[in-house]
Design a protein around this motif. Structure first.
Motif: not given
Length: 280
Positions: A168, A228, A230-231
């Motif tokens: 994030g 960004t 994300s995982e």
């Protein structure tokens, strides 16, 4: 700060003894932090060896290099090599003068195969060089590896705030491109970000000093973009750029590996209260 020239007054000698990274410290990115990156970092090439295979060919692209040197690791017994220039001529062989050989079985503990270290090749011809490694029929799966050390005034590296991010988190990712230590302007580098499981994403690096593009200073040779994570997992960042010179277009690449983790927050309990101010 370590003075590399003081420790390694002879650069070619320093390269012979391992991985020498040219480090530069740059300030003025979008967060005002100090970041570090590797320039002219050694590049590793590899080729898988399957059962019964007797030779391996590794293609090595060369463009605008002052000198190059190869460290070849062949974990198969009886290996020999030939290095062919772009025209197909033999430039080096394992039996040539100046090639250092380290036999694995003579080490403690014994290791399979052999390692070769070539002498420096000055002003190598531009184009695709071919490293051919020959050996008896392989009795097990393994990998032939070649590490390329180069000296060049056209340098590139990936600029990161850190090597670990949170899922994030929006981060500034940049590519620095220099000519003899000075910024090269007007380029259009691209950075491919490959997540652990998702689809790779291409971002364009901008050197316009714009906060929108996460670039801290205009025309400093650092081309930036935002991304960004994300995982959770390991991400690969690969930058590439074409540089127009008097002798034609040079291609430069740089790469980095970063990890993304979950935020270090664990919710064990939650309670709520309403607190009123004097006015109610």
């Amino acid at each position: 700060m370590i003075n590399i020239k003081k420790i390694f007054p002879n650069l070619s000698l320093a390269i012979r003894w391992g991985f020498l990274f040219f480090a530069t410290f740059v300030t003025g990115n979008v967060y005002g932090d100090t970041v570090t990156m590797a320039l002219n970092a050694p590049t590793i090439f590899s080729d898988s060896v399957m059962l019964g295979k007797t030779s391996s060919v590794i293609k090595i692209p060369i463009s605008g290099i002052e000198s190059m040197q190869l460290e070849i690791v062949a974990p198969v017994n009886g290996a020999t090599f030939m290095l062919l220039d772009p025209s197909g001529r033999v430039a080096l062989e394992n039996a040539d003068s100046g090639v250092s050989t380290l036999d694995g079985p003579t080490q403690t503990p014994p290791l399979p195969g052999v390692m070769f270290l070539t002498p420096a090749i000055n002003t190598p011809e531009d184009g695709v060089w071919s490293l051919q490694v020959d050996f008896p029929s392989a009795s097990e799966k393994t990998v032939i590896m070649a590490t390329l050390f180069t000296e060049t005034k056209y340098q590139a590296g990936i600029v990161l705030e850190r090597n670990e991010f949170r899922v994030g988190q929006l981060a500034s990712i940049g590519m620095i491109i220099l000519n003899n230590g000075q910024p090269i302007l007007g380029l259009n580098p691209k950075m491919k970000i490959t997540p652990p499981r998702g689809t790779p994403i291409i971002i364009n690096g901008m050197d316009d000093g714009s906060y929108t593009n996460f670039d801290g200073l205009v025309d400093d040779g650092i081309y930036s973009g935002g991304y960004t994570f994300s995982e959770v997992g390991t991400y690969t960042i690969e930058g590439s750029v074409d540089i127009q010179t008097a002798n034609g277009i040079l291609k430069r690449t740089a790469s980095a590996i970063v990890t993304a983790t979950n935020p270090v927050v664990k919710l064990t309990n939650f309670n709520g209260n309403i607190v009123s101010d004097p006015s109610g």
